[in-house]
Design a protein around this motif. Sequence first.
Motif, PDB file in Angstrom:
ATOM      1  N   ILE A  24      61.659  79.229-104.467  1.00 57.14           N
ATOM      2  CA  ILE A  24      60.350  79.292-103.817  1.00 57.14           C
ATOM      3  C   ILE A  24      59.295  78.606-104.681  1.00 57.14           C
ATOM      4  O   ILE A  24      58.445  77.871-104.171  1.00 57.14           O
ATOM      5  CB  ILE A  24      59.966  80.756-103.518  1.00 57.14           C
ATOM      6  CG1 ILE A  24      60.849  81.312-102.400  1.00 57.14           C
ATOM      7  CG2 ILE A  24      58.491  80.882-103.151  1.00 57.14           C
ATOM      8  CD1 ILE A  24      60.724  82.810-102.203  1.00 57.14           C
ATOM      9  N   LEU A  25      59.346  78.828-105.988  1.00 55.86           N
ATOM     10  CA  LEU A  25      58.374  78.175-106.874  1.00 55.86           C
ATOM     11  C   LEU A  25      58.525  76.657-106.872  1.00 55.86           C
ATOM     12  O   LEU A  25      57.530  75.933-106.956  1.00 55.86           O
ATOM     13  CB  LEU A  25      58.496  78.704-108.299  1.00 55.86           C
ATOM     14  CG  LEU A  25      57.802  80.019-108.597  1.00 55.86           C
ATOM     15  CD1 LEU A  25      57.852  80.310-110.090  1.00 55.86           C
ATOM     16  CD2 LEU A  25      56.371  80.036-108.121  1.00 55.86           C
ATOM     17  N   ARG A  26      59.762  76.168-106.778  1.00 55.41           N
ATOM     18  CA  ARG A  26      59.949  74.709-106.704  1.00 55.41           C
ATOM     19  C   ARG A  26      59.329  74.142-105.430  1.00 55.41           C
ATOM     20  O   ARG A  26      58.663  73.108-105.466  1.00 55.41           O
ATOM     21  CB  ARG A  26      61.437  74.360-106.792  1.00 55.41           C
ATOM     22  CG  ARG A  26      61.991  74.413-108.199  1.00 55.41           C
ATOM     23  CD  ARG A  26      63.354  73.780-108.294  1.00 55.41           C
ATOM     24  NE  ARG A  26      64.372  74.502-107.559  1.00 55.41           N
ATOM     25  CZ  ARG A  26      65.112  75.484-108.050  1.00 55.41           C
ATOM     26  NH1 ARG A  26      64.938  75.864-109.299  1.00 55.41           N
ATOM     27  NH2 ARG A  26      66.015  76.082-107.307  1.00 55.41           N
ATOM     28  N   TRP A  27      59.531  74.825-104.298  1.00 61.16           N
ATOM     29  CA  TRP A  27      58.912  74.368-103.049  1.00 61.16           C
ATOM     30  C   TRP A  27      57.390  74.443-103.132  1.00 61.16           C
ATOM     31  O   TRP A  27      56.686  73.562-102.638  1.00 61.16           O
ATOM     32  CB  TRP A  27      59.418  75.185-101.849  1.00 61.16           C
ATOM     33  CG  TRP A  27      60.744  74.704-101.366  1.00 61.16           C
ATOM     34  CD1 TRP A  27      61.951  75.336-101.517  1.00 61.16           C
ATOM     35  CD2 TRP A  27      61.022  73.486-100.673  1.00 61.16           C
ATOM     36  NE1 TRP A  27      62.943  74.584-100.947  1.00 61.16           N
ATOM     37  CE2 TRP A  27      62.403  73.443-100.425  1.00 61.16           C
ATOM     38  CE3 TRP A  27      60.228  72.426-100.239  1.00 61.16           C
ATOM     39  CZ2 TRP A  27      63.005  72.388 -99.766  1.00 61.16           C
ATOM     40  CZ3 TRP A  27      60.833  71.371 -99.577  1.00 61.16           C
ATOM     41  CH2 TRP A  27      62.201  71.365 -99.352  1.00 61.16           C
ATOM     42  N   MET A  28      56.891  75.489-103.771  1.00 60.95           N
ATOM     43  CA  MET A  28      55.435  75.612-103.910  1.00 60.95           C
ATOM     44  C   MET A  28      54.879  74.560-104.860  1.00 60.95           C
ATOM     45  O   MET A  28      53.752  74.105-104.691  1.00 60.95           O
ATOM     46  CB  MET A  28      55.058  77.017-104.379  1.00 60.95           C
ATOM     47  CG  MET A  28      55.181  78.059-103.293  1.00 60.95           C
ATOM     48  SD  MET A  28      54.264  77.658-101.785  1.00 60.95           S
ATOM     49  CE  MET A  28      52.599  77.551-102.396  1.00 60.95           C
ATOM     50  N   ALA A  29      55.660  74.160-105.859  1.00 60.74           N
ATOM     51  CA  ALA A  29      55.210  73.084-106.746  1.00 60.74           C
ATOM     52  C   ALA A  29      55.084  71.784-105.962  1.00 60.74           C
ATOM     53  O   ALA A  29      54.121  71.026-106.147  1.00 60.74           O
ATOM     54  CB  ALA A  29      56.180  72.913-107.909  1.00 60.74           C
ATOM     55  N   LEU A  30      56.029  71.531-105.061  1.00 58.83           N
ATOM     56  CA  LEU A  30      55.933  70.347-104.213  1.00 58.83           C
ATOM     57  C   LEU A  30      54.694  70.425-103.303  1.00 58.83           C
ATOM     58  O   LEU A  30      53.943  69.458-103.182  1.00 58.83           O
ATOM     59  CB  LEU A  30      57.202  70.193-103.369  1.00 58.83           C
ATOM     60  CG  LEU A  30      57.236  69.012-102.421  1.00 58.83           C
ATOM     61  CD1 LEU A  30      57.179  67.700-103.193  1.00 58.83           C
ATOM     62  CD2 LEU A  30      58.480  69.074-101.554  1.00 58.83           C
ATOM     63  N   ALA A  31      54.474  71.591-102.699  1.00 52.48           N
ATOM     64  CA  ALA A  31      53.297  71.774-101.839  1.00 52.48           C
ATOM     65  C   ALA A  31      52.010  71.624-102.652  1.00 52.48           C
ATOM     66  O   ALA A  31      51.025  71.041-102.170  1.00 52.48           O
ATOM     67  CB  ALA A  31      53.349  73.138-101.160  1.00 52.48           C
ATOM     68  N   ALA A  32      52.003  72.139-103.881  1.00 54.30           N
ATOM     69  CA  ALA A  32      50.814  72.032-104.733  1.00 54.30           C
ATOM     70  C   ALA A  32      50.551  70.585-105.125  1.00 54.30           C
ATOM     71  O   ALA A  32      49.396  70.145-105.173  1.00 54.30           O
ATOM     72  CB  ALA A  32      50.970  72.910-105.972  1.00 54.30           C
ATOM     73  N   LEU A  33      51.613  69.831-105.404  1.00 53.29           N
ATOM     74  CA  LEU A  33      51.434  68.416-105.731  1.00 53.29           C
ATOM     75  C   LEU A  33      50.855  67.642-104.544  1.00 53.29           C
ATOM     76  O   LEU A  33      49.945  66.826-104.711  1.00 53.29           O
ATOM     77  CB  LEU A  33      52.772  67.802-106.154  1.00 53.29           C
ATOM     78  CG  LEU A  33      53.265  68.150-107.548  1.00 53.29           C
ATOM     79  CD1 LEU A  33      54.699  67.652-107.740  1.00 53.29           C
ATOM     80  CD2 LEU A  33      52.354  67.562-108.600  1.00 53.29           C
ATOM     81  N   MET A  67      49.782  77.186-108.137  1.00 52.22           N
ATOM     82  CA  MET A  67      51.002  77.677-108.796  1.00 52.22           C
ATOM     83  C   MET A  67      50.833  79.110-109.303  1.00 52.22           C
ATOM     84  O   MET A  67      51.763  79.907-109.222  1.00 52.22           O
ATOM     85  CB  MET A  67      51.402  76.735-109.944  1.00 52.22           C
ATOM     86  CG  MET A  67      51.938  75.405-109.460  1.00 52.22           C
ATOM     87  SD  MET A  67      53.291  75.542-108.268  1.00 52.22           S
ATOM     88  CE  MET A  67      54.545  76.328-109.252  1.00 52.22           C
ATOM     89  N   VAL A  68      49.654  79.442-109.808  1.00 57.75           N
ATOM     90  CA  VAL A  68      49.417  80.819-110.245  1.00 57.75           C
ATOM     91  C   VAL A  68      49.465  81.759-109.042  1.00 57.75           C
ATOM     92  O   VAL A  68      50.079  82.834-109.101  1.00 57.75           O
ATOM     93  CB  VAL A  68      48.073  80.944-111.007  1.00 57.75           C
ATOM     94  CG1 VAL A  68      47.679  82.395-111.191  1.00 57.75           C
ATOM     95  CG2 VAL A  68      48.170  80.249-112.353  1.00 57.75           C
ATOM     96  N   ALA A  69      48.847  81.354-107.948  1.00 59.94           N
ATOM     97  CA  ALA A  69      48.886  82.172-106.732  1.00 59.94           C
ATOM     98  C   ALA A  69      50.315  82.329-106.229  1.00 59.94           C
ATOM     99  O   ALA A  69      50.740  83.429-105.855  1.00 59.94           O
ATOM    100  CB  ALA A  69      48.013  81.556-105.651  1.00 59.94           C
ATOM    101  N   ALA A  70      51.091  81.252-106.235  1.00 61.52           N
ATOM    102  CA  ALA A  70      52.487  81.317-105.784  1.00 61.52           C
ATOM    103  C   ALA A  70      53.322  82.209-106.698  1.00 61.52           C
ATOM    104  O   ALA A  70      54.150  82.999-106.216  1.00 61.52           O
ATOM    105  CB  ALA A  70      53.084  79.911-105.732  1.00 61.52           C
ATOM    106  N   ALA A  71      53.118  82.104-108.004  1.00 57.04           N
ATOM    107  CA  ALA A  71      53.887  82.932-108.940  1.00 57.04           C
ATOM    108  C   ALA A  71      53.552  84.412-108.765  1.00 57.04           C
ATOM    109  O   ALA A  71      54.459  85.257-108.728  1.00 57.04           O
ATOM    110  CB  ALA A  71      53.617  82.490-110.379  1.00 57.04           C
ATOM    111  N   LEU A  72      52.279  84.742-108.647  1.00 61.13           N
ATOM    112  CA  LEU A  72      51.896  86.144-108.489  1.00 61.13           C
ATOM    113  C   LEU A  72      52.384  86.718-107.165  1.00 61.13           C
ATOM    114  O   LEU A  72      52.894  87.843-107.116  1.00 61.13           O
ATOM    115  CB  LEU A  72      50.387  86.297-108.626  1.00 61.13           C
ATOM    116  CG  LEU A  72      49.827  86.060-110.027  1.00 61.13           C
ATOM    117  CD1 LEU A  72      48.306  86.104-109.997  1.00 61.13           C
ATOM    118  CD2 LEU A  72      50.382  87.060-111.010  1.00 61.13           C
TER     119      LEU A  72
END
Length: 99
Positions: A24-33, A67-72
Motif C-alpha cells: 500500500i505504501l508503494r502505491w501511495m508513493a506513486l500517487a504522491a509522486l 506519505m506521512v498521511a498514508a503511513a499513519l
Amino acid sequence: MNPPRHDLDDPEYAAFAWGRFKRILRWMALAALVTAGLAELVLYHWLGGLNFVTASATFLGVFVTMMVAAALMGLMFLSSGTGHDERVEDPLKGEVDID
C-alpha cells in the motif's frame, strides 16, 4: 484444536500484514509522486518559471505530507485489521462514570 490466530504474534500472518502495508505504501508513493508533479505543473502554469527552492519545497512538501498521511492511516488499519486494538485492556473500564 485452537482457532487460527490472525494477529501480529503469528509470524506468517505478521509477514502477510506487513507485506500488505508495504505494498500500500508503494502505491501511495506513486500517487504522491504524481500528485506532487501535478502540483508543480499547476504552479508553473499559474506563476510561470519557478526557481529551484520554490519547486523543490513544493514537491517535497506535497510528497512528504501524503506519505506521512498514508503511513499513519496504514498503521491505523494494520492495528485494527490484525486484532491488536481488541487486545488492549482498559484499566478504567467500569470505573469512569459518564453522565
